[in-house]
Design a protein around this motif. Structure first.
Motif, PDB file in Angstrom:
ATOM      1  N   THR A 159       0.831  -1.208   0.000  1.00 51.53           N
ATOM      2  CA  THR A 159       0.000   0.000   0.000  1.00 51.53           C
ATOM      3  C   THR A 159       0.861   1.252   0.000  1.00 51.53           C
ATOM      4  OG1 THR A 159      -1.904  -1.041   0.994  1.00 51.53           O
ATOM      5  CG2 THR A 159      -1.683   1.298   1.369  1.00 51.53           C
ATOM      6  N   LEU A 160       1.980   1.215   0.693  1.00 47.42           N
ATOM      7  CA  LEU A 160       2.858   2.375   0.726  1.00 47.42           C
ATOM      8  C   LEU A 160       3.470   2.651  -0.647  1.00 47.42           C
ATOM      9  CD1 LEU A 160       4.612   1.799   4.166  1.00 47.42           C
ATOM     10  CD2 LEU A 160       2.571   3.161   3.651  1.00 47.42           C
ATOM     11  N   ASP A 161       3.533   1.625  -1.500  1.00 43.62           N
ATOM     12  CA  ASP A 161       3.997   1.803  -2.879  1.00 43.62           C
ATOM     13  C   ASP A 161       2.864   2.263  -3.796  1.00 43.62           C
ATOM     14  OD1 ASP A 161       6.560   0.973  -2.185  1.00 43.62           O
ATOM     15  OD2 ASP A 161       6.120  -1.135  -2.637  1.00 43.62           O
ATOM     16  N   ASN A 162       1.628   1.930  -3.432  1.00 41.75           N
ATOM     17  CA  ASN A 162       0.456   2.250  -4.251  1.00 41.75           C
ATOM     18  C   ASN A 162      -0.131   3.590  -3.826  1.00 41.75           C
ATOM     19  OD1 ASN A 162       0.747  -0.247  -5.505  1.00 41.75           O
ATOM     20  ND2 ASN A 162      -0.564  -1.257  -4.037  1.00 41.75           N
ATOM     21  N   ARG A 163       0.642   4.620  -3.994  1.00 49.47           N
ATOM     22  CA  ARG A 163       0.214   5.933  -3.550  1.00 49.47           C
ATOM     23  C   ARG A 163       0.039   6.869  -4.717  1.00 49.47           C
ATOM     24  NH1 ARG A 163       5.809   5.537  -1.741  1.00 49.47           N
ATOM     25  NH2 ARG A 163       7.011   7.072  -2.852  1.00 49.47           N
ATOM     26  N   PRO A 164      -0.628   7.973  -4.505  1.00 54.94           N
ATOM     27  CA  PRO A 164      -1.048   8.524  -3.224  1.00 54.94           C
ATOM     28  C   PRO A 164      -2.247   7.768  -2.660  1.00 54.94           C
ATOM     29  CG  PRO A 164      -1.854   9.921  -4.981  1.00 54.94           C
ATOM     30  CD  PRO A 164      -1.000   8.855  -5.620  1.00 54.94           C
ATOM     31  N   LEU A 165      -2.370   7.845  -1.342  1.00 58.33           N
ATOM     32  CA  LEU A 165      -3.508   7.260  -0.649  1.00 58.33           C
ATOM     33  C   LEU A 165      -4.610   8.311  -0.575  1.00 58.33           C
ATOM     34  CD1 LEU A 165      -1.572   5.583   2.308  1.00 58.33           C
ATOM     35  CD2 LEU A 165      -2.132   4.612   0.075  1.00 58.33           C
ATOM     36  N   GLU A 166      -5.818   7.849  -0.392  1.00 57.80           N
ATOM     37  CA  GLU A 166      -6.957   8.754  -0.273  1.00 57.80           C
ATOM     38  C   GLU A 166      -7.675   8.411   1.030  1.00 57.80           C
ATOM     39  OE1 GLU A 166      -9.015  11.824  -2.357  1.00 57.80           O
ATOM     40  OE2 GLU A 166      -7.344  10.671  -3.133  1.00 57.80           O
ATOM     41  N   MET A 167      -7.849   9.406   1.902  1.00 60.90           N
ATOM     42  CA  MET A 167      -8.611   9.163   3.120  1.00 60.90           C
ATOM     43  C   MET A 167      -9.981   9.793   2.957  1.00 60.90           C
ATOM     44  SD  MET A 167      -7.848   9.587   7.173  1.00 60.90           S
ATOM     45  CE  MET A 167      -8.187  11.306   7.407  1.00 60.90           C
ATOM     46  N   GLU A 168     -11.008   8.925   2.971  1.00 59.09           N
ATOM     47  CA  GLU A 168     -12.379   9.417   2.888  1.00 59.09           C
ATOM     48  C   GLU A 168     -12.937   9.554   4.294  1.00 59.09           C
ATOM     49  OE1 GLU A 168     -15.599   8.308  -0.169  1.00 59.09           O
ATOM     50  OE2 GLU A 168     -16.068   7.093   1.602  1.00 59.09           O
ATOM     51  N   ILE A 169     -13.624  10.658   4.523  1.00 60.67           N
ATOM     52  CA  ILE A 169     -14.240  10.940   5.817  1.00 60.67           C
ATOM     53  C   ILE A 169     -15.728  11.084   5.578  1.00 60.67           C
ATOM     54  CG2 ILE A 169     -14.310  12.515   7.796  1.00 60.67           C
ATOM     55  CD1 ILE A 169     -11.473  13.498   6.843  1.00 60.67           C
ATOM     56  N   THR A 170     -16.519  10.374   6.378  1.00 52.91           N
ATOM     57  CA  THR A 170     -17.971  10.478   6.279  1.00 52.91           C
ATOM     58  C   THR A 170     -18.497  11.026   7.589  1.00 52.91           C
ATOM     59  OG1 THR A 170     -18.012   8.563   4.796  1.00 52.91           O
ATOM     60  CG2 THR A 170     -20.112   9.224   5.785  1.00 52.91           C
ATOM     61  N   SER A 171     -19.275  12.096   7.510  1.00 52.52           N
ATOM     62  CA  SER A 171     -19.826  12.718   8.715  1.00 52.52           C
ATOM     63  C   SER A 171     -20.997  11.895   9.244  1.00 52.52           C
ATOM     64  CB  SER A 171     -20.286  14.147   8.411  1.00 52.52           C
ATOM     65  OG  SER A 171     -21.442  14.118   7.598  1.00 52.52           O
ATOM     66  N   PRO A 172     -21.411  12.130  10.491  1.00 54.02           N
ATOM     67  CA  PRO A 172     -22.553  11.407  11.043  1.00 54.02           C
ATOM     68  C   PRO A 172     -23.835  11.576  10.218  1.00 54.02           C
ATOM     69  CG  PRO A 172     -21.340  12.445  12.821  1.00 54.02           C
ATOM     70  CD  PRO A 172     -20.749  12.954  11.524  1.00 54.02           C
TER      71      PRO A 172
END
Length: 183
Positions: A159-172
């Motif tokens: 995964t560290l090679d398969n970048r960039p990473l995407e962090m998805e945030i979902t609100s309540p």
């Protein structure tokens, strides 16, 4: 007198142009191409302070990795700890709940979900009053080197090679946004 006649049309033109440029705005920023940029999800603003691989044998990192449930503590040979340190601001006039829903995805579609931790710097859903910032100013995380709460992931080395990473945030309330994270 000539200058005054020229100044009035120029000022009027600038006022109209400035007013029109605001019309193209699409609302709150939901995605960020890099860390450090605030995204608005729900009515809260989220910012990745820093992200990095964590080393369990490093003095600083060891403290980040306390309070992990025993079933989660072990790493397979191809796994590493990855920390995303975030801040959350409430610019509204209401008390609001922060997100508890984060997903980290690499460029090949592998998804990772946070590992719960009871560390002093570990992220846990909370409520923020009007104008509040999380971590709160009286918390260790606010004064530490990252100045953010830790969202902890267990990822593979690939995964560290398969970048960039995407962090998805979902609100309540189901609103979503994302922040691109480069390792």
């Amino acid at each position: 007198m000539k200058l005054r006649r020229l100044a009035l049309p120029i000022i009027a033109s600038l006022a109209v142009t400035g007013g029109l440029s605001a019309c193209g705005k699409d609302g709150p920023q939901k995605t960020a191409e890099s860390e450090g940029t605030y995204v608005t999800i729900g009515k809260l603003e989220y910012q990745v302070q820093i992200s990095r691989q964590l080393n369990p044998t490093d003095v600083e990192d060891k403290d980040y990795l306390v309070g992990i449930p025993p079933v989660q503590t072990g790493l397979k040979p191809d796994e590493v700890w990855f920390g995303v340190f975030i801040r959350v601001k409430n610019p509204s006039h209401k008390t609001l709940a922060t997100s508890s829903d984060f997903t980290l995805t690499d460029t090949v579609g592998d998804e990772y979900f946070p590992v719960k931790t009871t560390s002093l710097v570990g992220y846990a859903q909370t409520t923020l009053g009007p104008g509040d910032v999380f971590p709160h100013s009286n918390e260790t995380a606010a004064y530490g080197p990252t100045q953010g709460k830790l969202v902890l992931f267990k990822v593979t080395n690939a995964t560290l090679d398969n970048r960039p990473l995407e962090m998805e945030i979902t609100s309540p309330d189901g609103d979503k946004g994302s922040i691109r994270i480069d390792v």
